[in-house]
Design a protein around this motif. Sequence first.
Motif, PDB file in Angstrom:
ATOM      1  N   LEU A   1       0.645  -1.439   0.745  1.00 38.87           N
ATOM      2  CA  LEU A   1      -0.029   0.137   0.288  1.00 38.87           C
ATOM      3  C   LEU A   1       0.803   0.963  -0.029  1.00 38.87           C
ATOM      4  CD1 LEU A   1      -3.464   0.461   1.754  1.00 38.87           C
ATOM      5  CD2 LEU A   1      -1.396   2.243   1.763  1.00 38.87           C
ATOM      6  N   THR A   2       0.382   2.269  -0.688  1.00 40.47           N
ATOM      7  CA  THR A   2       1.415   3.562  -1.047  1.00 40.47           C
ATOM      8  C   THR A   2       1.150   4.446  -1.238  1.00 40.47           C
ATOM      9  OG1 THR A   2       3.381   4.971  -2.445  1.00 40.47           O
ATOM     10  CG2 THR A   2       1.646   3.084  -3.875  1.00 40.47           C
ATOM     11  N   PHE A   3       0.739   5.398   0.104  1.00 42.82           N
ATOM     12  CA  PHE A   3      -0.244   6.682   0.489  1.00 42.82           C
ATOM     13  C   PHE A   3       0.333   8.355   0.019  1.00 42.82           C
ATOM     14  CE2 PHE A   3      -2.345   9.121   3.639  1.00 42.82           C
ATOM     15  CZ  PHE A   3      -2.816   9.213   3.532  1.00 42.82           C
ATOM     16  N   THR A   4      -0.564   8.749  -0.265  1.00 37.05           N
ATOM     17  CA  THR A   4      -0.254  10.598   0.176  1.00 37.05           C
ATOM     18  C   THR A   4      -1.067  10.803   0.597  1.00 37.05           C
ATOM     19  OG1 THR A   4       2.281  10.121  -1.480  1.00 37.05           O
ATOM     20  CG2 THR A   4       0.812  12.395  -1.130  1.00 37.05           C
ATOM     21  N   GLY A   5      -0.724  11.678   1.687  1.00 36.25           N
ATOM     22  CA  GLY A   5      -1.838  12.424   2.514  1.00 36.25           C
ATOM     23  C   GLY A   5      -1.667  12.620   3.522  1.00 36.25           C
ATOM     24  N   SER A   6      -2.114  12.742   4.924  1.00 33.55           N
ATOM     25  CA  SER A   6      -1.989  13.363   5.865  1.00 33.55           C
ATOM     26  C   SER A   6      -1.873  12.326   7.274  1.00 33.55           C
ATOM     27  CB  SER A   6      -3.231  13.520   6.971  1.00 33.55           C
ATOM     28  OG  SER A   6      -4.230  13.179   7.129  1.00 33.55           O
ATOM     29  N   THR A   7      -1.121  12.479   8.093  1.00 33.06           N
ATOM     30  CA  THR A   7      -0.352  11.811   8.703  1.00 33.06           C
ATOM     31  C   THR A   7      -1.223  10.972  10.246  1.00 33.06           C
ATOM     32  OG1 THR A   7       2.240  13.319   8.667  1.00 33.06           O
ATOM     33  CG2 THR A   7       1.686  11.853  11.264  1.00 33.06           C
ATOM     34  N   GLU A   8      -2.304  11.362  10.523  1.00 31.92           N
ATOM     35  CA  GLU A   8      -2.961  10.947  10.427  1.00 31.92           C
ATOM     36  C   GLU A   8      -3.517   9.520  10.357  1.00 31.92           C
ATOM     37  OE1 GLU A   8      -7.317  11.440  12.938  1.00 31.92           O
ATOM     38  OE2 GLU A   8      -7.083  13.326  11.355  1.00 31.92           O
ATOM     39  N   VAL A   9      -4.348   9.804   8.650  1.00 29.30           N
ATOM     40  CA  VAL A   9      -4.443   8.700   8.362  1.00 29.30           C
ATOM     41  C   VAL A   9      -2.971   8.026   7.988  1.00 29.30           C
ATOM     42  CG1 VAL A   9      -5.045   8.300   5.571  1.00 29.30           C
ATOM     43  CG2 VAL A   9      -6.202  10.293   6.782  1.00 29.30           C
ATOM     44  N   GLY A  10      -2.288   7.919   7.660  1.00 31.32           N
ATOM     45  CA  GLY A  10      -0.701   7.161   7.419  1.00 31.32           C
ATOM     46  C   GLY A  10      -0.632   6.575   8.352  1.00 31.32           C
ATOM     47  N   LYS A  11      -0.974   7.119   9.585  1.00 30.88           N
ATOM     48  CA  LYS A  11      -0.355   5.863  10.881  1.00 30.88           C
ATOM     49  C   LYS A  11      -1.576   4.972  11.035  1.00 30.88           C
ATOM     50  CE  LYS A  11       1.474   9.546  13.947  1.00 30.88           C
ATOM     51  NZ  LYS A  11       1.186  10.271  15.489  1.00 30.88           N
ATOM     52  N   THR A  12      -2.861   5.467  10.375  1.00 34.14           N
ATOM     53  CA  THR A  12      -3.941   4.340  10.772  1.00 34.14           C
ATOM     54  C   THR A  12      -4.303   3.778   9.504  1.00 34.14           C
ATOM     55  OG1 THR A  12      -5.602   6.119  11.376  1.00 34.14           O
ATOM     56  CG2 THR A  12      -6.086   4.688  10.289  1.00 34.14           C
ATOM     57  N   LEU A  13      -3.193   4.091   8.130  1.00 34.38           N
ATOM     58  CA  LEU A  13      -3.130   2.276   7.385  1.00 34.38           C
ATOM     59  C   LEU A  13      -1.941   2.091   8.252  1.00 34.38           C
ATOM     60  CD1 LEU A  13      -3.498   4.792   4.271  1.00 34.38           C
ATOM     61  CD2 LEU A  13      -5.356   3.324   5.078  1.00 34.38           C
ATOM     62  N   THR A  14      -0.786   2.279   8.419  1.00 34.89           N
ATOM     63  CA  THR A  14       0.308   1.428   9.208  1.00 34.89           C
ATOM     64  C   THR A  14      -0.649   0.776  10.366  1.00 34.89           C
ATOM     65  OG1 THR A  14       2.033   3.175   8.737  1.00 34.89           O
ATOM     66  CG2 THR A  14       2.678   1.106  10.868  1.00 34.89           C
ATOM     67  N   GLU A  15      -1.671   0.997  10.818  1.00 36.11           N
ATOM     68  CA  GLU A  15      -2.077  -0.148  11.741  1.00 36.11           C
ATOM     69  C   GLU A  15      -3.093  -0.972  10.959  1.00 36.11           C
ATOM     70  OE1 GLU A  15      -4.567   2.359  14.295  1.00 36.11           O
ATOM     71  OE2 GLU A  15      -2.800   3.226  15.096  1.00 36.11           O
ATOM     72  N   TYR A  16      -3.469  -0.861   9.988  1.00 42.10           N
ATOM     73  CA  TYR A  16      -4.466  -1.381   8.838  1.00 42.10           C
ATOM     74  C   TYR A  16      -2.851  -3.021   8.527  1.00 42.10           C
ATOM     75  CZ  TYR A  16      -8.090   1.304   9.279  1.00 42.10           C
ATOM     76  OH  TYR A  16      -9.427   2.135   9.309  1.00 42.10           O
ATOM     77  N   SER A  17      -2.268  -2.814   8.246  1.00 51.49           N
ATOM     78  CA  SER A  17      -1.164  -3.492   7.843  1.00 51.49           C
ATOM     79  C   SER A  17      -0.615  -4.652   9.107  1.00 51.49           C
ATOM     80  CB  SER A  17       0.305  -3.174   6.946  1.00 51.49           C
ATOM     81  OG  SER A  17       1.573  -3.454   6.911  1.00 51.49           O
ATOM     82  N   GLY A  18      -0.537  -4.497  10.039  1.00 50.03           N
ATOM     83  CA  GLY A  18      -0.661  -4.669  11.125  1.00 50.03           C
ATOM     84  C   GLY A  18      -1.102  -5.768  11.560  1.00 50.03           C
ATOM     85  N   GLN A  19      -2.928  -5.690  11.233  1.00 53.69           N
ATOM     86  CA  GLN A  19      -4.297  -6.468  11.342  1.00 53.69           C
ATOM     87  C   GLN A  19      -3.917  -7.127  10.675  1.00 53.69           C
ATOM     88  OE1 GLN A  19      -6.645  -2.924  12.370  1.00 53.69           O
ATOM     89  NE2 GLN A  19      -6.094  -2.515  14.010  1.00 53.69           N
TER      90      GLN A  19
END
Length: 502
Positions: free
Chosen positions: A245-263
């Motif tokens: 997953l490659t993402f450009t956007g806010s830091t807040e959403v980026g942190k959430t997507l990182t959590e999704y990767s771990g989940q």
Amino acid sequence: MSAQNNIPQNLQEWQALAASLKIEGRAFINGSYVDALSGETRATHNPANGEQLAQIASCGPKDADLAVQVARETFEAGVWSKMPPMQRKKIMVRFAELIEENQVEIALLESLDAGKPIGDTMAVDVPGAATTIRWSGEAIDKIYDEVAPTGPGELGLVTRMPLGVVAAIVPWNFPLSTTAWKLGPALATGNSIILKPASNTPLTAIKLAGLAKQAGLPDGVLNVLPGPGSSLGKALGLHMDIDCLTFTGSTEVGKTLTEYSGQSNLKRTFLELGGKSPNIVFADADLDKAAEAAALAIFYNQGETCTAGSRLLVEKSIAGDFIQKVRKAATRFKPGHPQDPNTAMGALIDRSQFDTVEFYVAKGLEQGAQLVCGGSPVEEVAGGYYYEPTVFRNVTSDMTIAREEIFGPVLSVIEFDGEAEALAIANDSIYGLAAGIWTNNLGRAHRMARDIYAGSVWINNYFGGDITVPFGGFKQSGNGRDKSLHALDKYCELKSTWIDLS
């Protein structure tokens, strides 16, 4: 219209062309434009006047499942992933040519959808996207794998393998540019892609999908899903069959997507996030040039730029005079209609972002910053979201406007005394995306560039660079890199093969 390439020459001609456009709003899956499985749509609006542009397919988790299945089957079939590199290159170069051939329509779609000045989308966004796709394509057959330095009895091979299925989530401030930054290297390395444009700026992504097919990209390699991040973005982030997953956007959403990767399946997650970039001006700099660049650094693209030079650090001995130079330079960015070729600063993306800018301006005044210019909305066009170029001085590093990303045309001026203090202020941020340094002292330029924690450092310029150099951030500005050959590494696995020759 002008006889030269039928390029509109004024606001009225651009508006006439806009009125004649047939805007495609469907998703693109397996080589065809299709409705969302639910049949739901969502309106996208023109930031210039608030009017509806089109109804766009509103995709959700079921559409994500379908697109991933198609992308996986296409990848495994090898119609793109195992296509000879030179043949893949020809298709990508043709894709870039089609972007150029459709420049006027694509530039207009980008301006209508994002509120960007048409002069910028014509001169920067569309040519830049074509360059990125062409450059990535041209690199395909010029990158070699490796032979390890083994003894005569063994042979060690290091080969690059495409990751598989890549999900790319792109932002609303530079929809076309960031889409190209993702598509270029991901396609070049043989992956299949699900592209999710921002829900309020989907038009150029949808257009590009059809051009990619026209260029010869096999069906199923590129799939475009417009839809909300809360459901579609989450579904992609948690999907067990997406490899990256490659993402450009806010830091807040980026942190959430990182959590999704771990989940989920620990999918590779590459992030280009927020910034609060320092633009540092020393007394020995070319002050006229620095002042013009300081205005460009914050007011370009309405300040909706992750690398915006939103913190202007000025040496105390020149602060008063220099701030007046910046104030004068800011007048060039008077808000105007995005489809007027003379406009240098267009409309903010929507009411939410407009309210955010209003909030931070009020917060700056409340905390004691001095308003030099701006600070008010402008009704350039009824129903649009326009805001004056705004400059604050007497800002300190603990103020909210000096610490949080505003994503609007608001500049905070902080004074410093000496190199050490400038460096300390510059690095006093959770972000580390970019920085500017203005000085004629060669040693100072190198010292500051070395010690600033930022992924891009510009000396005696701002926004410098091209496709040949990597782009990304330190700290909470993200990880991984877009652009350059380094970007291709994000979308590859390395395989070691050891052969016994005895």
